[in-house]
Design a protein around this motif. Structure first.
Motif, mmCIF file in Angstrom:
data_model
loop_
_atom_site.group_PDB
_atom_site.id
_atom_site.type_symbol
_atom_site.label_atom_id
_atom_site.label_comp_id
_atom_site.label_asym_id
_atom_site.label_seq_id
_atom_site.Cartn_x
_atom_site.Cartn_y
_atom_site.Cartn_z
ATOM 1 N N TRP A 6 0.843 -1.202 0.000
ATOM 2 C CA TRP A 6 0.000 0.000 0.000
ATOM 3 C C TRP A 6 0.873 1.246 0.000
ATOM 4 O O TRP A 6 0.568 2.223 -0.664
ATOM 5 N N MET A 7 1.999 1.188 0.716
ATOM 6 C CA MET A 7 2.920 2.325 0.680
ATOM 7 C C MET A 7 3.466 2.532 -0.724
ATOM 8 O O MET A 7 3.619 3.668 -1.187
ATOM 9 N N MET A 8 3.751 1.425 -1.426
ATOM 10 C CA MET A 8 4.257 1.549 -2.797
ATOM 11 C C MET A 8 3.200 2.159 -3.712
ATOM 12 O O MET A 8 3.530 2.965 -4.594
ATOM 13 N N TYR A 9 1.958 1.792 -3.491
ATOM 14 C CA TYR A 9 0.867 2.399 -4.245
ATOM 15 C C TYR A 9 0.795 3.896 -3.958
ATOM 16 O O TYR A 9 0.665 4.718 -4.873
ATOM 17 N N ARG A 10 0.918 4.254 -2.698
ATOM 18 C CA ARG A 10 0.774 5.666 -2.302
ATOM 19 C C ARG A 10 1.913 6.529 -2.828
ATOM 20 O O ARG A 10 1.702 7.668 -3.247
ATOM 21 N N CYS A 11 3.121 6.000 -2.804
ATOM 22 C CA CYS A 11 4.284 6.820 -3.187
ATOM 23 C C CYS A 11 4.778 6.519 -4.600
ATOM 24 O O CYS A 11 5.802 7.065 -5.025
ATOM 25 N N GLY A 12 4.085 5.627 -5.321
ATOM 26 C CA GLY A 12 4.516 5.310 -6.671
ATOM 27 C C GLY A 12 5.895 4.687 -6.724
ATOM 28 O O GLY A 12 6.707 5.051 -7.566
ATOM 29 N N TRP A 13 6.133 3.735 -5.794
ATOM 30 C CA TRP A 13 7.456 3.079 -5.700
ATOM 31 C C TRP A 13 8.582 4.087 -5.437
ATOM 32 O O TRP A 13 9.717 3.899 -5.849
ATOM 33 N N GLY A 14 8.240 5.172 -4.731
ATOM 34 C CA GLY A 14 9.251 6.170 -4.396
ATOM 35 C C GLY A 14 9.554 7.128 -5.524
ATOM 36 O O GLY A 14 10.614 7.762 -5.528
ATOM 37 N N THR A 15 8.610 7.289 -6.469
ATOM 38 C CA THR A 15 8.840 8.193 -7.594
ATOM 39 C C THR A 15 8.046 9.494 -7.483
ATOM 40 O O THR A 15 8.303 10.429 -8.237
ATOM 41 N N LYS A 16 7.080 9.569 -6.573
ATOM 42 C CA LYS A 16 6.273 10.773 -6.470
ATOM 43 C C LYS A 16 7.049 11.879 -5.757
ATOM 44 O O LYS A 16 7.874 11.622 -4.878
ATOM 45 N N GLU A 17 6.752 13.096 -6.139
ATOM 46 C CA GLU A 17 7.432 14.245 -5.551
ATOM 47 C C GLU A 17 7.213 14.302 -4.046
ATOM 48 O O GLU A 17 6.094 14.090 -3.561
ATOM 49 N N SER A 18 8.282 14.545 -3.309
ATOM 50 C CA SER A 18 8.298 14.635 -1.847
ATOM 51 C C SER A 18 8.047 13.300 -1.168
ATOM 52 O O SER A 18 7.850 13.242 0.043
ATOM 53 N N GLN A 19 8.078 12.197 -1.936
ATOM 54 C CA GLN A 19 7.950 10.855 -1.374
ATOM 55 C C GLN A 19 9.041 9.938 -1.946
ATOM 56 O O GLN A 19 8.859 8.735 -2.045
ATOM 57 N N GLU A 20 10.163 10.517 -2.277
ATOM 58 C CA GLU A 20 11.228 9.772 -2.957
ATOM 59 C C GLU A 20 12.016 8.850 -2.037
ATOM 60 O O GLU A 20 12.705 7.946 -2.513
ATOM 61 N N THR A 21 11.942 9.068 -0.741
ATOM 62 C CA THR A 21 12.673 8.228 0.214
ATOM 63 C C THR A 21 11.666 7.429 1.038
ATOM 64 O O THR A 21 10.859 7.997 1.770
#
Length: 203
Positions: free
Chosen positions: A61-76
């Motif tokens: 679910w975290m990967m869905y939310r952050c786009g595998w760490g590609t979304k802006e301000s969610q890279e880490t």
């Protein structure tokens, strides 16, 4: 996490990676915060204690939310290991983020409880490797005020940067290597909670 629906999987259940004393939750931050937290094992001064912070026991679910760490301000992407007693305190003291008459009575009563609760819960559809929704739900736990302070100062056991893992699994998914991607996922099991402990959070 299996991509197919699990026949005996209840709609509401906490699933997590855990030990006898700790449970792992996930968050994603911009690099200035995430990398500093992983380096020191504590959240830096830039981490805002006066804002609600949402923790997620489900890696996918975290990967869905952050786009595998590609979304802006969610890279880490961080795996945050916290004390189980603290996690369970948050569940006991949480309120659902939406009004359910059967649980809360009228809307005004729910709003009062929501304002008074240091934590809130949302149940969102769990996701598979391709971010498709599954029939059962994934816990999102929001911490504010006292709960956020306890999270950062009392419950925290360790912080690990799992961005490389997210990147590798994503690469396997994009390459059509679902079995190899699935083999890399953190193991999540049904989390043991006392009978009735989630009754005020499930509807």
């Amino acid at each position: 996490m299996n991509e197919q629906a699990v026949p005996d999987e209840p709609r509401f259940r906490v699933r997590a990676r855990y030990t006898d004393t700790t449970v792992t939750v996930y968050q994603a931050y911009r690099p200035e915060i995430g990398r500093a937290a992983a380096r020191t094992g504590r959240f830096p001064a830039a981490w805002k204690r006066d804002r609600m912070t949402w923790i997620k026991p489900s890696f996918l679910w975290m990967m869905y939310r952050c786009g595998w760490g590609t979304k802006e301000s969610q890279e880490t992407v961080l795996a945050v290991e916290i004390d189980r007693a603290g996690f369970e305190w948050a569940l006991r003291n949480a309120c659902l983020s939406h009004h359910v008459p059967a649980l809360h009575g009228d809307e005004a009563a729910w709003k009062r409880r929501l304002r008074q609760s240091p934590a809130r819960v949302q149940w969102d559809p769990e996701r598979d490797l391709h971010h498709n929704p599954l029939p059962h739900r994934s816990l999102q736990l929001g911490l504010a005020g006292e709960a956020a302070a306890r999270y950062a100062d009392e419950w925290l056991v360790g912080i690990t940067d799992v961005t490389p893992l997210a990147t590798e699994i994503h690469a396997r998914v994009r390459a059509g290597e679902a079995d190899r991607a699935r083999a890399l996922l953190p193991e999540e099991r049904p989390y043991p909670v006392a009978d009735g402990a989630l009754a005020h959070l499930c509807a």
